[in-house]
Design a protein around this motif. Structure first.
Motif, PDB file in Angstrom:
ATOM      1  N   ARG A  48      36.533  47.803  28.726  1.00  0.00           N
ATOM      2  CA  ARG A  48      37.153  46.555  29.207  1.00  0.00           C
ATOM      3  C   ARG A  48      37.825  45.779  28.078  1.00  0.00           C
ATOM      4  O   ARG A  48      38.745  45.013  28.318  1.00  0.00           O
ATOM      5  CB  ARG A  48      36.134  45.685  29.920  1.00  0.00           C
ATOM      6  CG  ARG A  48      35.860  46.169  31.340  1.00  0.00           C
ATOM      7  CD  ARG A  48      35.115  45.122  32.131  1.00  0.00           C
ATOM      8  NE  ARG A  48      34.800  45.604  33.460  1.00  0.00           N
ATOM      9  CZ  ARG A  48      35.326  45.089  34.571  1.00  0.00           C
ATOM     10  NH1 ARG A  48      36.164  44.100  34.503  1.00  0.00           N
ATOM     11  NH2 ARG A  48      34.993  45.582  35.746  1.00  0.00           N
ATOM     12  N   ASP A  49      37.358  45.965  26.847  1.00  0.00           N
ATOM     13  CA  ASP A  49      37.990  45.268  25.716  1.00  0.00           C
ATOM     14  C   ASP A  49      39.449  45.680  25.526  1.00  0.00           C
ATOM     15  O   ASP A  49      40.219  44.946  24.899  1.00  0.00           O
ATOM     16  CB  ASP A  49      37.219  45.517  24.425  1.00  0.00           C
ATOM     17  CG  ASP A  49      35.940  44.695  24.343  1.00  0.00           C
ATOM     18  OD1 ASP A  49      35.794  43.743  25.135  1.00  0.00           O
ATOM     19  OD2 ASP A  49      35.100  45.003  23.493  1.00  0.00           O
ATOM     20  N   ARG A  52      41.861  42.987  26.646  1.00  0.00           N
ATOM     21  CA  ARG A  52      41.921  41.695  25.952  1.00  0.00           C
ATOM     22  C   ARG A  52      43.341  41.329  25.512  1.00  0.00           C
ATOM     23  O   ARG A  52      43.775  40.201  25.732  1.00  0.00           O
ATOM     24  CB  ARG A  52      40.959  41.700  24.767  1.00  0.00           C
ATOM     25  CG  ARG A  52      40.780  40.316  24.185  1.00  0.00           C
ATOM     26  CD  ARG A  52      39.697  40.260  23.153  1.00  0.00           C
ATOM     27  NE  ARG A  52      38.422  40.589  23.791  1.00  0.00           N
ATOM     28  CZ  ARG A  52      37.384  41.089  23.139  1.00  0.00           C
ATOM     29  NH1 ARG A  52      37.457  41.320  21.862  1.00  0.00           N
ATOM     30  NH2 ARG A  52      36.263  41.352  23.774  1.00  0.00           N
TER      31      ARG A  52
END
Length: 61
Positions: A48-49, A52
């Protein structure tokens, strides 16, 4: 998300258990299904990073 319990929420913000449910029962046809499958893969692999920088771009615009 255009429908269901999380209608109106960005696909990137859907909880992992909801994405995993789609993986078990089948993703919808079309672009939405492909996006949900991609997000499930991202979530399942702990990536999921990677989203960002995209979130940062959205905040600037």
């Amino acid at each position: 998300m255009p429908f269901g319990k999380y209608q109106g929420r960005p696909i990137a913000d859907l909880p992992g258990n909801y994405l995993n449910w789609f993986a078990r029962v089948g993703f919808p046809a079309g672009d939405i299904g492909r996006l949900l499958a991609l997000m499930q893969t991202i979530d399942h692999n702990g990536l999921r990073d990677l989203l960002r920088p995209l979130r940062a771009l959205k905040r600037r615009s």
